[in-house]
Enzyme design. Sequence first.
Site, PDB file in Angstrom:
ATOM      1  N   ASP A 206       0.764  -8.904  14.239  1.00 16.09           N
ATOM      2  CA  ASP A 206      -0.268  -7.937  13.038  1.00 16.09           C
ATOM      3  C   ASP A 206      -1.475  -7.318  13.782  1.00 16.09           C
ATOM      4  O   ASP A 206      -2.213  -7.150  12.874  1.00 16.09           O
ATOM      5  CB  ASP A 206       0.134  -9.085  11.180  1.00 16.09           C
ATOM      6  CG  ASP A 206       0.067  -7.517  10.436  1.00 16.09           C
ATOM      7  OD1 ASP A 206      -0.098  -6.516  10.668  1.00 16.09           O
ATOM      8  OD2 ASP A 206       0.572  -7.868   8.898  1.00 16.09           O
TER       9      ASP A 206
ATOM     10  N   SER B  86       1.274  -7.967   1.635  1.00 15.28           N
ATOM     11  CA  SER B  86       0.338  -6.975   2.201  1.00 15.28           C
ATOM     12  C   SER B  86      -0.496  -6.530   1.362  1.00 15.28           C
ATOM     13  O   SER B  86      -1.300  -7.491   0.600  1.00 15.28           O
ATOM     14  CB  SER B  86       1.252  -5.708   2.925  1.00 15.28           C
ATOM     15  OG  SER B  86       0.117  -4.426   3.599  1.00 15.28           O
ATOM     16  N   GLN B  87      -0.701  -5.207   0.481  1.00 17.16           N
ATOM     17  CA  GLN B  87      -1.394  -4.980  -0.614  1.00 17.16           C
ATOM     18  C   GLN B  87      -1.428  -5.709  -1.343  1.00 17.16           C
ATOM     19  O   GLN B  87      -2.160  -6.139  -2.361  1.00 17.16           O
ATOM     20  CB  GLN B  87      -1.373  -3.146  -0.791  1.00 17.16           C
ATOM     21  CG  GLN B  87      -2.379  -3.157  -1.920  1.00 17.16           C
ATOM     22  CD  GLN B  87      -2.432  -1.794  -2.399  1.00 17.16           C
ATOM     23  OE1 GLN B  87      -3.002  -1.374  -2.129  1.00 17.16           O
ATOM     24  NE2 GLN B  87      -0.379  -1.665  -3.225  1.00 17.16           N
TER      25      GLN B  87
ATOM     26  N   TYR C 260       0.931  -1.375  -0.167  1.00 13.96           N
ATOM     27  CA  TYR C 260      -0.260  -0.377  -0.016  1.00 13.96           C
ATOM     28  C   TYR C 260       1.155   0.959  -0.632  1.00 13.96           C
ATOM     29  O   TYR C 260       1.635   1.422   0.605  1.00 13.96           O
ATOM     30  CB  TYR C 260      -1.085   0.010   1.034  1.00 13.96           C
ATOM     31  CG  TYR C 260      -1.935   1.454   1.045  1.00 13.96           C
ATOM     32  CD1 TYR C 260      -3.222   1.052   0.002  1.00 13.96           C
ATOM     33  CD2 TYR C 260      -2.032   2.475   2.206  1.00 13.96           C
ATOM     34  CE1 TYR C 260      -4.142   1.931   0.324  1.00 13.96           C
ATOM     35  CE2 TYR C 260      -2.475   2.768   1.950  1.00 13.96           C
ATOM     36  CZ  TYR C 260      -4.720   2.932   1.508  1.00 13.96           C
ATOM     37  OH  TYR C 260      -5.308   4.347   0.729  1.00 13.96           O
TER      38      TYR C 260
ATOM     39  N   HIS D 237       3.609  -6.623  11.218  1.00  8.94           N
ATOM     40  CA  HIS D 237       3.035  -6.685   9.500  1.00  8.94           C
ATOM     41  C   HIS D 237       4.279  -6.832   9.295  1.00  8.94           C
ATOM     42  O   HIS D 237       4.352  -7.107   7.246  1.00  8.94           O
ATOM     43  CB  HIS D 237       2.736  -5.308   9.434  1.00  8.94           C
ATOM     44  CG  HIS D 237       2.032  -5.546   8.003  1.00  8.94           C
ATOM     45  ND1 HIS D 237       1.031  -6.672   7.571  1.00  8.94           N
ATOM     46  CD2 HIS D 237       1.844  -4.479   6.771  1.00  8.94           C
ATOM     47  CE1 HIS D 237       0.677  -5.995   6.528  1.00  8.94           C
ATOM     48  NE2 HIS D 237       1.453  -5.086   6.022  1.00  8.94           N
TER      49      HIS D 237
END
Length: 325
Positions: free
Chosen positions: A271, A185-186, A92, A306
């Site tokens: 996370d 992630s994204q 992101y 994360h």
Amino acid sequence: MALFDMPLEALREYLPVLEEPADLDDFWRETLDRARSQPVLIEVDATENGLSLVETFDVSFAGHDGAPIRAWYNRPAGVSHDLPVVVEYIGYGGGRGEPLERLAWACAGYAHLLMDSRGQGASGAGGHTPDPIGSGPAVPGVMTRGIESPQTSYLTRLLTDAARAVDAARALPGTDGRVAVAGNSQGGGLALAAAGLVPDVDALISNVPFLTHIRRAVDITDASPYQEIVQYLSVHRCAEEQVFRTLSYIDALHLGRRATAPALFSVGLRDVTCPPSTVFAAHNHYGSATGTPPEREMVVYRFNNHEGGGPVQQRRQLDWLRERL
């Protein structure tokens, strides 16, 4: 961050009730058919990268409604035969940056297509792809752009780009048709969604994925980017039903149920950006709409937030993918 989500034993069994819209498949079929009405490759130009062992091409391909999407295409230098390609998606806010930033896949002997994220790229070395479509009221970031409907949502455009990146990878010179989709992630959420939208990909690698089980994530974490939805609804107080209806079309939990590729997931139990239960929900439901769920594996990092497994997980990915491509 202390442990805050379900116990690991409960996470392994977690199968939340699905909230898929009835026309989910029709919506995505029409969206992708419209995108695919145009040739996928726009430009493929060799570019200097300052490296001796990796060659780079600057690629533009037609994404949502034909908008040009930039990507880097890296290959091991001097290799003339066709290679399987890893399509990688970015976290992101990031952009494709410079071609020398992500070399592991090409150095491992794969072709590598790194998709820029339209309208992002405000961190790292930046991005090069604008989002040419405007938006109504939104909070900073991209989560709530056009969130009034799935037809106008920024995330619909981004997921369509992700699916078209697979089409582009298969059309590129020097690729043999085999495609793995990967990301963190994204990027992990986009890879998961792409595996469902283009279900004949050959492998999925999804690390600490974002954009899965979105309603729960909004309820249990104060972290961004999910907090953008909270901020939007704190102002647009009557829009809750419509917002979550829109998000149900792009939730990678729903799209991943349609995937057939073997999959490697990872999760950090501390996370707060992508809570563990949202990642396990995607893993546990993965491929469940296909009748015979495909091979899937979850790697758990008990003491990580994360960042997940970082380079340890990257090495595991190389070994795992070598067995499947």
